[in-house]
Each structure stands twice: as C-alpha cells, then as structure tokens.
Design an enzyme around this catalytic site. Sequence first.
Site, PDB file in Angstrom:
ATOM      1  N   ASP A 105       0.844  -1.193   0.000  1.00  0.00           N
ATOM      2  CA  ASP A 105       0.000   0.000   0.000  1.00  0.00           C
ATOM      3  C   ASP A 105       0.884   1.250   0.000  1.00  0.00           C
ATOM      4  O   ASP A 105       2.098   1.173   0.184  1.00  0.00           O
ATOM      5  CB  ASP A 105      -0.888   0.025   1.251  1.00  0.00           C
ATOM      6  CG  ASP A 105      -1.595  -1.301   1.486  1.00  0.00           C
ATOM      7  OD1 ASP A 105      -2.371  -1.709   0.611  1.00  0.00           O
ATOM      8  OD2 ASP A 105      -1.357  -1.924   2.548  1.00  0.00           O
ATOM      9  N   LYS A 156      -8.961   1.988   2.474  1.00  0.00           N
ATOM     10  CA  LYS A 156      -9.526   0.744   3.014  1.00  0.00           C
ATOM     11  C   LYS A 156      -9.506   0.856   4.535  1.00  0.00           C
ATOM     12  O   LYS A 156      -8.450   0.961   5.149  1.00  0.00           O
ATOM     13  CB  LYS A 156      -8.727  -0.470   2.542  1.00  0.00           C
ATOM     14  CG  LYS A 156      -9.360  -1.793   2.946  1.00  0.00           C
ATOM     15  CD  LYS A 156      -8.679  -2.973   2.254  1.00  0.00           C
ATOM     16  CE  LYS A 156      -7.331  -3.284   2.848  1.00  0.00           C
ATOM     17  NZ  LYS A 156      -6.682  -4.448   2.203  1.00  0.00           N
TER      18      LYS A 156
END
Length: 521
Positions: A333, A402
């Site tokens: 990420d 997220k």
Amino acid sequence: MRPLIPSVGLLAGTLVALSGTTTAQAAPNRYEAETSPAVCTGAVETEYAGYSGSGFCNGTNATGAYAQFTVSAPATGTATLSVRFANGTTTARTADIIVNGSTVSSASFESTGTWTGWTTKTLTVPVTAGGNTVRLNPTTANGLPNVDYLDAETSGTTTPPSSSALYVSPTGTDGAAGTVTAPTTLTSAISRVTAGGTIYLRGGTYAYSSTVTIPAGRNGTAAARTTLSAYPGETPVLNFAAQSESSVNRGLQLNADYWKLYGLVVERAGDNGIYVGGSNNVVERTVTRFNRDTGLQLGRIASTTPASQWPSNNLILSAESHDNADSDGEDADGFAAKLTTGTGNVFRYAVSHNNIDDGWDLYTKTDTGPIGPVTIEYSLSYGNGTLSDGSQAGNGDRNGYKLGGDDIAVDHVVQHSLAYGNGHHGFTYNSNPGSMTITSNVSVSNTERNFNFEKGTSVFRSNTSCNSGGNDRYAGDADSSNQFWSGTNGSRCAAYSGALGWSFAANGSLVVTFGGKQVTL
C-alpha cells in the site's frame, strides 16, 4: 516544482502531479489541553476514548469558559493551528480565537457525531516571537467541544543549520566528527545524537543493504523532538535496492519516541520503506517509493509488544508514497496503520498514488483485535492498483482508502480527502461495522464504487460522489448534505472535471486542482 507529469489516463481526464521541492518548515509542536501551562476552564477528563496524552479538556458549558494554550514561535509571523476536538451533540459550538488578548478570528466546531469522534479544525493566526497565549473562547452557553490538544506549526525563515548538529553525507565515515567538513554516517549519527539534537543529511544517494534503525529508548522529548532532516535545499535518497524482498528487510525503522523525520526519500527496500514503531513522532515531507511492501507503515515493534505500547500519536504530514509493489501484487500500500497501532495517529496533507494494493490500509484481524482510531484528513489517494508505468497485478485490492477488516469495529475519522480513479472502491468500510466519521470527502471515477459502506453506524456529512462505477452504499447516518452517486452526477460534480493536479504549498498544505482550477478539500 516539477513540470506537469502525465500519468495514467482516467475517466475524468489525464492525471498529472505537480509535487516538488518546497521550502522547509518547522515541525508542528503539540500542546496537550490537560498539561500546564494550558488552562482548562472546566475539568480534565478521560471518559471518552481516543484522546492523546493523559486526558482532554471538558470545558464548562458557559460563555467564556475557555481553553488556553501557550504557543512558542521563533519569530513574528503566522501559525497554523490544528485543534483536535470532539462534539457529541447535534449543534456546532462556536468560539472566538483570541491571541495575546486580541480576537483574531472565530471558529465553529461542528458535530462529530459522538464524543469519541475526534477530529481536527485548522486555523491560521498571527503570532509574535516567543510565547503566545491562544484562547478558544466559547460565544454561547453551550461552551466548547471537548478539546484534546493543539498542534502549532509556525511560519517564517527556516532555522539555519546548527553548528552543534551532526552532519551525514554519502561519503561520510563512522569515525568522523560529524561536522560540515567531516561528515559521518547515518548509523553513527543515530548512535551519537542526544535527545532533542539534530542530524542533517546532505543531498545524494545513500546505498544500504540492511535496515537502518532508530532504536527504542533513543527518544527525544515532548519539548524537543530529536530531528533527522534533509539539509536545507538538498534531497537525501536512502536507497535499499541491495536488499532482497523479505519481511525482515525494511528500510528506515523508527522505534523511538519524539522524533521528527523531514525531507527524506526512502526507496526500493525489501519490505516497508519507513516503518514507525514508536510514538509521538512527526514524519514530514517524506517520499516512499518503489518499496516491496507498504511505503510507510505504522505497527508494533515486535510480536511481544503489548497493546499499551503500540505506536500512538504519530503525525504523518505532507508525505507522498507511490509505486510500492510486492512480487505477489497484493500487500504493498501507500500508507498503512493496521493490525497493531494505538490511538491518536493522524495522516494530514498526504498523497498516495499508483501503489499496487491500496492507497491507505487500516486493516484489522481477529488475531490482534481492534486498532486505535486513525484520522485521515486533507489527503489524496489516486490510481492505486496501477503503477505509474501502467502495469497491474490481479491480486491487489486497489482501494483508495480501506478502513477495516474481519468485522472489527473501529471508529476512524476520514475527512476533507479525495479518492480518484482507484481500481476498486474509493472509500470502503472493508467490513468495519463501527461508527466512523466520514465528512466532506470527494470521490470521483473509482472503478467499483466511490463510497462502499454496507453496514455499521458511520456518520456521513457533506460528501460528494461523481462518475462512480456503481451506486454508492452508505449504511448508517447519512443526511441530505451528502451528494452520493445513484446513476447521475449532482450539481457539485461540475467542479471535479478535467485533469487532476496536485502540489504541496510552502506551508505543506495540499493543493488540488481539476482542469487547472483549485478545489477546496
């Protein structure tokens, strides 16, 4: 500032970035509302979770029942104040902002839905050299919201390099004195620097084959963080390309408390580029790129670290993270505060783009339980799931933000942030059934949905959705201030057409444009 750089073509237009060199700024100083010389006209309490430090100020519900801070400034100029607060009522609470006895502005502290819904309000005020009293003075009988702390970032001329600092260069040696003319190595400087001291990294590429660690216990103090900074006007690049891909091969590991990292580029590590296991740190103006796991991640130092010592109260400020990719294409990420993080961690003015997995990952799992609530604000996430060279991997989640995992409730705060052209959802609860605060965000042209919240009791206010891949889902408390997507664009979408651009202003704040016109986050 770099020239415009075209990137991946997206539904609303070709995306471009204007990120580049900017003038160095002083790191924000944090002033806790419960700690002298701060004044709380009311009571210092600990009833509502998620506060920083040892408590918060619950002011008396009365006009004039103020909270006051003493803010230090190196020179006359301005200060950017970030007031962390919670207002569990349905009515905004207003206050005059009084600096050194003069009213300079006013502020409205909106409802945050719950008393644990901590968020921040940013203000700019004039200051003089030395100590400045900053008073939040309520103007109605409702009083103030609960006040946690005030972060203050002062403007003015960058402090020149200190003669007492340690200096590091790519050609430095361990035994050198660490002066401008006899620079040392980074690992040697870390072992020698005293609490509150400064290490300057000269520009150039530093090649490493093993992790560089700032160890637990080598702490700064609340009054004086230890600083690891780029030398003013230069760019040090910490390159870990010699590492193999492995979870033990991080780049720069910050396990100490009360440090400031400033102006560093960390690239090509075998795992995370920067990993923060300590607390009360500021990571500012960093770039994490081409690492083989998440670019910048917060998490516990070791598997034996108790939850009470998980990293807390860290501020990630004006940072960029891009093109991080692992070989499996499912873990790397841009930014992550997941699995084992404490309370009070904040991402502000941060940009995550073109990472192989998610822009932000706040994942939780049953084995380790809930993490502390995270605040993401005034930030940008775009193009995640596709690297800058156009390559993709089928295993990545590809979300902009997220916000959960394993049906574990955590009451995160996401506000004034933008998701654009990500490969799956823009903002997604990811099975987090908590009561999140989702306020004043914009989500444009994400492949699946712009907003995906299928359960929980989150509070949605003033969000805007345009050109979604599918109808938004928003379980919880959503009123008419939101403009969600249900097949057509609403009136607010006119502001979000054309090419997307972004840059950091001189004070580190994030500037976003569509079609060359600046938009307000």
